[in-house]
Design a protein around this motif. Structure first.
Motif, PDB file in Angstrom:
ATOM      1  N   GLY A  34       0.810  -1.216   0.000  1.00  0.00           N
ATOM      2  CA  GLY A  34       0.000   0.000   0.000  1.00  0.00           C
ATOM      3  C   GLY A  34       0.840   1.261   0.000  1.00  0.00           C
ATOM      4  O   GLY A  34       0.436   2.287  -0.539  1.00  0.00           O
ATOM      5  N   PHE A  41      -5.722   0.631  -3.530  1.00  0.00           N
ATOM      6  CA  PHE A  41      -6.926   0.936  -2.775  1.00  0.00           C
ATOM      7  C   PHE A  41      -7.958   1.713  -3.580  1.00  0.00           C
ATOM      8  O   PHE A  41      -8.899   2.253  -3.014  1.00  0.00           O
ATOM      9  CB  PHE A  41      -6.567   1.739  -1.519  1.00  0.00           C
ATOM     10  CG  PHE A  41      -5.535   1.075  -0.658  1.00  0.00           C
ATOM     11  CD1 PHE A  41      -5.793  -0.140  -0.057  1.00  0.00           C
ATOM     12  CD2 PHE A  41      -4.301   1.651  -0.469  1.00  0.00           C
ATOM     13  CE1 PHE A  41      -4.852  -0.766   0.738  1.00  0.00           C
ATOM     14  CE2 PHE A  41      -3.345   1.045   0.321  1.00  0.00           C
ATOM     15  CZ  PHE A  41      -3.625  -0.172   0.921  1.00  0.00           C
ATOM     16  N   THR A  42      -7.783   1.780  -4.885  1.00  0.00           N
ATOM     17  CA  THR A  42      -8.711   2.540  -5.720  1.00  0.00           C
ATOM     18  C   THR A  42      -9.493   1.613  -6.631  1.00  0.00           C
ATOM     19  O   THR A  42      -9.121   0.467  -6.863  1.00  0.00           O
ATOM     20  CB  THR A  42      -7.962   3.564  -6.591  1.00  0.00           C
ATOM     21  OG1 THR A  42      -7.085   2.866  -7.472  1.00  0.00           O
ATOM     22  CG2 THR A  42      -7.189   4.548  -5.740  1.00  0.00           C
ATOM     23  N   ALA A  48     -11.242   6.362  -4.644  1.00  0.00           N
ATOM     24  CA  ALA A  48     -11.003   5.470  -3.509  1.00  0.00           C
ATOM     25  C   ALA A  48     -12.124   4.443  -3.381  1.00  0.00           C
ATOM     26  O   ALA A  48     -13.302   4.779  -3.491  1.00  0.00           O
ATOM     27  CB  ALA A  48     -10.906   6.280  -2.228  1.00  0.00           C
ATOM     28  N   HIS A  49     -11.754   3.201  -3.187  1.00  0.00           N
ATOM     29  CA  HIS A  49     -12.717   2.124  -2.953  1.00  0.00           C
ATOM     30  C   HIS A  49     -12.700   1.859  -1.448  1.00  0.00           C
ATOM     31  O   HIS A  49     -11.851   1.134  -0.941  1.00  0.00           O
ATOM     32  CB  HIS A  49     -12.313   0.884  -3.752  1.00  0.00           C
ATOM     33  CG  HIS A  49     -13.367  -0.163  -3.782  1.00  0.00           C
ATOM     34  ND1 HIS A  49     -13.702  -0.899  -2.685  1.00  0.00           N
ATOM     35  CD2 HIS A  49     -14.152  -0.593  -4.789  1.00  0.00           C
ATOM     36  CE1 HIS A  49     -14.646  -1.755  -3.008  1.00  0.00           C
ATOM     37  NE2 HIS A  49     -14.948  -1.585  -4.284  1.00  0.00           N
ATOM     38  N   HIS A  50     -13.654   2.461  -0.738  1.00  0.00           N
ATOM     39  CA  HIS A  50     -13.616   2.445   0.720  1.00  0.00           C
ATOM     40  C   HIS A  50     -13.841   1.058   1.311  1.00  0.00           C
ATOM     41  O   HIS A  50     -13.253   0.718   2.334  1.00  0.00           O
ATOM     42  CB  HIS A  50     -14.625   3.451   1.274  1.00  0.00           C
ATOM     43  CG  HIS A  50     -14.247   4.858   0.953  1.00  0.00           C
ATOM     44  ND1 HIS A  50     -14.784   5.522  -0.113  1.00  0.00           N
ATOM     45  CD2 HIS A  50     -13.369   5.699   1.529  1.00  0.00           C
ATOM     46  CE1 HIS A  50     -14.260   6.730  -0.175  1.00  0.00           C
ATOM     47  NE2 HIS A  50     -13.393   6.868   0.807  1.00  0.00           N
ATOM     48  N   LEU A  52     -12.942  -1.830  -0.052  1.00  0.00           N
ATOM     49  CA  LEU A  52     -11.688  -2.549  -0.257  1.00  0.00           C
ATOM     50  C   LEU A  52     -10.624  -2.076   0.720  1.00  0.00           C
ATOM     51  O   LEU A  52      -9.916  -2.890   1.326  1.00  0.00           O
ATOM     52  CB  LEU A  52     -11.208  -2.360  -1.700  1.00  0.00           C
ATOM     53  CG  LEU A  52      -9.847  -2.944  -2.050  1.00  0.00           C
ATOM     54  CD1 LEU A  52      -9.866  -4.460  -1.935  1.00  0.00           C
ATOM     55  CD2 LEU A  52      -9.438  -2.511  -3.439  1.00  0.00           C
ATOM     56  N   ALA A  53     -10.520  -0.766   0.887  1.00  0.00           N
ATOM     57  CA  ALA A  53      -9.532  -0.224   1.822  1.00  0.00           C
ATOM     58  C   ALA A  53      -9.819  -0.680   3.240  1.00  0.00           C
ATOM     59  O   ALA A  53      -8.908  -1.060   3.984  1.00  0.00           O
ATOM     60  CB  ALA A  53      -9.517   1.298   1.746  1.00  0.00           C
ATOM     61  N   LEU A  56      -8.775  -4.360   3.561  1.00  0.00           N
ATOM     62  CA  LEU A  56      -7.319  -4.498   3.582  1.00  0.00           C
ATOM     63  C   LEU A  56      -6.702  -3.958   4.869  1.00  0.00           C
ATOM     64  O   LEU A  56      -5.773  -4.552   5.416  1.00  0.00           O
ATOM     65  CB  LEU A  56      -6.700  -3.809   2.371  1.00  0.00           C
ATOM     66  CG  LEU A  56      -6.817  -4.576   1.061  1.00  0.00           C
ATOM     67  CD1 LEU A  56      -6.354  -3.712  -0.104  1.00  0.00           C
ATOM     68  CD2 LEU A  56      -6.015  -5.861   1.111  1.00  0.00           C
ATOM     69  N   ALA A  93     -11.418  -8.737   0.965  1.00  0.00           N
ATOM     70  CA  ALA A  93     -10.724  -7.779   0.096  1.00  0.00           C
ATOM     71  C   ALA A  93     -10.552  -8.345  -1.310  1.00  0.00           C
ATOM     72  O   ALA A  93     -10.744  -7.629  -2.302  1.00  0.00           O
ATOM     73  CB  ALA A  93      -9.367  -7.408   0.694  1.00  0.00           C
ATOM     74  N   ARG A  97     -12.174  -6.764  -4.614  1.00  0.00           N
ATOM     75  CA  ARG A  97     -11.254  -6.314  -5.662  1.00  0.00           C
ATOM     76  C   ARG A  97     -11.622  -6.895  -7.022  1.00  0.00           C
ATOM     77  O   ARG A  97     -11.600  -6.199  -8.032  1.00  0.00           O
ATOM     78  CB  ARG A  97      -9.825  -6.710  -5.283  1.00  0.00           C
ATOM     79  CG  ARG A  97      -8.789  -6.301  -6.280  1.00  0.00           C
ATOM     80  CD  ARG A  97      -8.607  -4.818  -6.271  1.00  0.00           C
ATOM     81  NE  ARG A  97      -7.580  -4.445  -7.227  1.00  0.00           N
ATOM     82  CZ  ARG A  97      -7.528  -3.272  -7.786  1.00  0.00           C
ATOM     83  NH1 ARG A  97      -8.387  -2.347  -7.482  1.00  0.00           N
ATOM     84  NH2 ARG A  97      -6.593  -2.998  -8.642  1.00  0.00           N
TER      85      ARG A  97
END
Length: 107
Positions: A34, A41-42, A48-50, A52-53, A56, A93, A97
């Motif tokens: 990261g 994380f996008t 931003a893919h919240h 997924l973030a 992770l 995740a 993804r």
């Protein structure tokens, strides 16, 4: 030193508090990846893919906490920071993804 502190110092470490290297490696790998490649994380459109973030970061946190050998006392924290939760959040995740949007490098 008080008697209660002396007893606490003499107490044996709890069973299962040894370092857990697979979890530690997962936590460190997510942290380093990261840092080096934050686009992980996008989403495909660069935002931003919240979800997924969050998954992770949960895997990273659980991996680092359990990886260094810390086992919380409260059952809620044991559940959130166990080796199993590290695996579950890593699976979540991966699902987020590769199932919710197309990856930019696969077209």
């Amino acid at each position: 030193m008080s008697p209660s502190m002396a007893r606490a110092a003499e107490a044996a470490p709890a069973k299962g508090t040894a370092m857990h290297y697979p979890c530690l490696m997962v936590g460190l790998l997510i942290m380093l990846t990261g840092t080096i490649y934050p686009l992980l994380f996008t989403s495909a459109n660069g935002k931003a893919h919240h979800g997924l973030a969050m998954a992770l970061f949960w895997a990273m946190s659980a991996g680092l906490v359990r990886g260094v050998g810390f086992v919380p006392r409260a059952w809620v924290w044991k559940l959130l920071f166990s080796a199993w939760s590290c695996g579950v959040s890593l699976g979540l995740a991966a699902y987020l993804r590769w199932s919710t949007f197309a990856t930019p490098w696969l077209g």
